[in-house]
Scaffold this motif. Sequence first.
Motif, short mmCIF file in Angstrom:
data_model
loop_
_atom_site.label_atom_id
_atom_site.label_comp_id
_atom_site.label_asym_id
_atom_site.label_seq_id
_atom_site.Cartn_x
_atom_site.Cartn_y
_atom_site.Cartn_z
N ARG A 47 0.84 -1.21 0.00
CA ARG A 47 0.00 0.00 0.00
C ARG A 47 0.87 1.25 0.00
O ARG A 47 0.60 2.21 -0.72
CB ARG A 47 -0.92 0.01 1.21
CG ARG A 47 -2.08 -0.91 1.09
CD ARG A 47 -2.94 -0.79 2.32
NE ARG A 47 -4.13 -1.60 2.22
CZ ARG A 47 -4.89 -1.91 3.23
NH1 ARG A 47 -4.60 -1.48 4.44
NH2 ARG A 47 -5.95 -2.66 3.06
N LEU A 48 1.89 1.25 0.84
CA LEU A 48 2.76 2.42 0.92
C LEU A 48 3.47 2.66 -0.40
O LEU A 48 3.52 3.78 -0.90
CB LEU A 48 3.77 2.26 2.05
CG LEU A 48 3.20 2.38 3.46
CD1 LEU A 48 4.22 1.93 4.50
CD2 LEU A 48 2.73 3.81 3.74
N LEU A 49 4.03 1.60 -0.99
CA LEU A 49 4.70 1.75 -2.28
C LEU A 49 3.72 2.20 -3.35
O LEU A 49 4.05 2.99 -4.23
CB LEU A 49 5.39 0.46 -2.69
CG LEU A 49 6.65 0.10 -1.90
CD1 LEU A 49 7.16 -1.28 -2.31
CD2 LEU A 49 7.73 1.15 -2.09
N GLY A 50 2.50 1.69 -3.28
CA GLY A 50 1.48 2.07 -4.25
C GLY A 50 1.08 3.53 -4.15
O GLY A 50 0.56 4.09 -5.11
N ALA A 51 1.33 4.15 -3.01
CA ALA A 51 0.99 5.56 -2.82
C ALA A 51 2.04 6.49 -3.42
O ALA A 51 1.82 7.69 -3.55
CB ALA A 51 0.81 5.87 -1.34
N HIS B 269 12.48 12.46 -1.33
CA HIS B 269 11.05 12.78 -1.33
C HIS B 269 10.20 11.53 -1.08
O HIS B 269 9.17 11.61 -0.39
CB HIS B 269 10.65 13.47 -2.64
CG HIS B 269 11.23 14.83 -2.78
ND1 HIS B 269 10.85 15.89 -1.98
CD2 HIS B 269 12.19 15.32 -3.60
CE1 HIS B 269 11.54 16.97 -2.31
NE2 HIS B 269 12.36 16.65 -3.29
N ALA B 270 10.62 10.40 -1.63
CA ALA B 270 9.87 9.16 -1.42
C ALA B 270 9.89 8.75 0.05
O ALA B 270 8.86 8.38 0.62
CB ALA B 270 10.45 8.04 -2.29
N LEU B 271 11.06 8.81 0.67
CA LEU B 271 11.16 8.43 2.08
C LEU B 271 10.38 9.39 2.98
O LEU B 271 9.77 8.96 3.96
CB LEU B 271 12.62 8.33 2.50
CG LEU B 271 13.43 7.21 1.83
CD1 LEU B 271 14.88 7.27 2.27
CD2 LEU B 271 12.81 5.85 2.09
N ALA B 272 10.39 10.66 2.63
CA ALA B 272 9.60 11.63 3.41
C ALA B 272 8.11 11.32 3.27
O ALA B 272 7.37 11.35 4.26
CB ALA B 272 9.90 13.05 2.93
N ARG B 273 7.68 11.00 2.06
CA ARG B 273 6.26 10.65 1.84
C ARG B 273 5.90 9.37 2.60
O ARG B 273 4.84 9.29 3.22
CB ARG B 273 5.99 10.48 0.36
CG ARG B 273 4.60 9.99 0.02
CD ARG B 273 3.88 10.93 -0.91
NE ARG B 273 2.62 10.38 -1.38
CZ ARG B 273 1.46 10.55 -0.76
NH1 ARG B 273 1.41 11.26 0.35
NH2 ARG B 273 0.36 10.03 -1.24
N ALA C 127 7.30 8.18 5.27
CA ALA C 127 7.28 8.46 6.71
C ALA C 127 5.97 9.14 7.11
O ALA C 127 5.38 8.80 8.15
CB ALA C 127 8.47 9.34 7.09
N THR C 128 5.49 10.04 6.28
CA THR C 128 4.23 10.71 6.56
C THR C 128 3.06 9.73 6.52
O THR C 128 2.20 9.74 7.40
CB THR C 128 3.98 11.83 5.52
OG1 THR C 128 5.04 12.78 5.63
CG2 THR C 128 2.65 12.52 5.74
N LEU C 129 3.06 8.87 5.53
CA LEU C 129 1.97 7.90 5.37
C LEU C 129 1.96 6.85 6.47
O LEU C 129 0.90 6.38 6.89
CB LEU C 129 2.06 7.21 4.01
CG LEU C 129 1.82 8.09 2.79
CD1 LEU C 129 2.16 7.34 1.52
CD2 LEU C 129 0.38 8.61 2.76
N ALA C 130 3.14 6.45 6.92
CA ALA C 130 3.25 5.33 7.87
C ALA C 130 3.03 5.75 9.33
O ALA C 130 2.72 4.91 10.16
CB ALA C 130 4.62 4.67 7.73
N ARG C 131 3.16 7.04 9.64
CA ARG C 131 3.03 7.45 11.05
C ARG C 131 1.55 7.41 11.47
O ARG C 131 0.67 7.52 10.63
CB ARG C 131 3.67 8.81 11.27
CG ARG C 131 2.88 10.00 10.84
CD ARG C 131 3.50 11.32 11.28
NE ARG C 131 4.89 11.44 10.97
CZ ARG C 131 5.39 12.23 10.01
NH1 ARG C 131 4.58 12.96 9.28
NH2 ARG C 131 6.68 12.28 9.80
N PRO C 132 1.33 7.25 12.76
CA PRO C 132 -0.05 7.25 13.26
C PRO C 132 -0.78 8.50 12.83
O PRO C 132 -0.23 9.60 12.87
CB PRO C 132 0.12 7.20 14.78
CG PRO C 132 1.47 6.59 14.99
CD PRO C 132 2.31 7.05 13.82
#
Length: 176
Positions: free
Chosen positions: A118-122, A161-165, A167-172
Amino acid sequence: MATDEELMHAVATGDPEALRELCERYERPLHRFLHRAAYGRDTDDLYQETWLRVVRAARRFDPTRRFSTWLFQIALNLARDLHRRAEAVPLSPQALDAASADRATGNDAADAALDVRRLLGALSESQREVVLLRVLQDVSEEDAAEILGCPRGTVKSRLHHALARLATLARPGGVW
């Protein structure tokens, strides 16, 4: 032991043992890369097509290039073609059903795999490709740049930019 590039020269002259050796060397990393790049769809077909293209283009292989970089470039292009032909759905309904069943039985590995997909798909295609190469395949920046056909600085920027995105998506409180 022959180098990959020496083996490719032998493949170009029709040596089946050289091809077998290359296939053995890259079986796991190439299959793993294609599985991730294609979200598990048609992985075996993509794997076989990659090697068919290697054989067909063996005489045009430039021995000054690294074979591994060339191989993954072919594989990435095939995965891109698959995405263009298919719907942009990272998981099939069957995969989602299986993941739901695994969640019901408390399968943490299935939860993690589903979350990663899901995260990679985003991510955008260019960001996803750089994450696949740099993080999941541990390809160097220089080789990733060659595979992706972009400058090394672009690889760094896309990864940042991918890692920042991610991190944003994965945090609570993020998307998931």
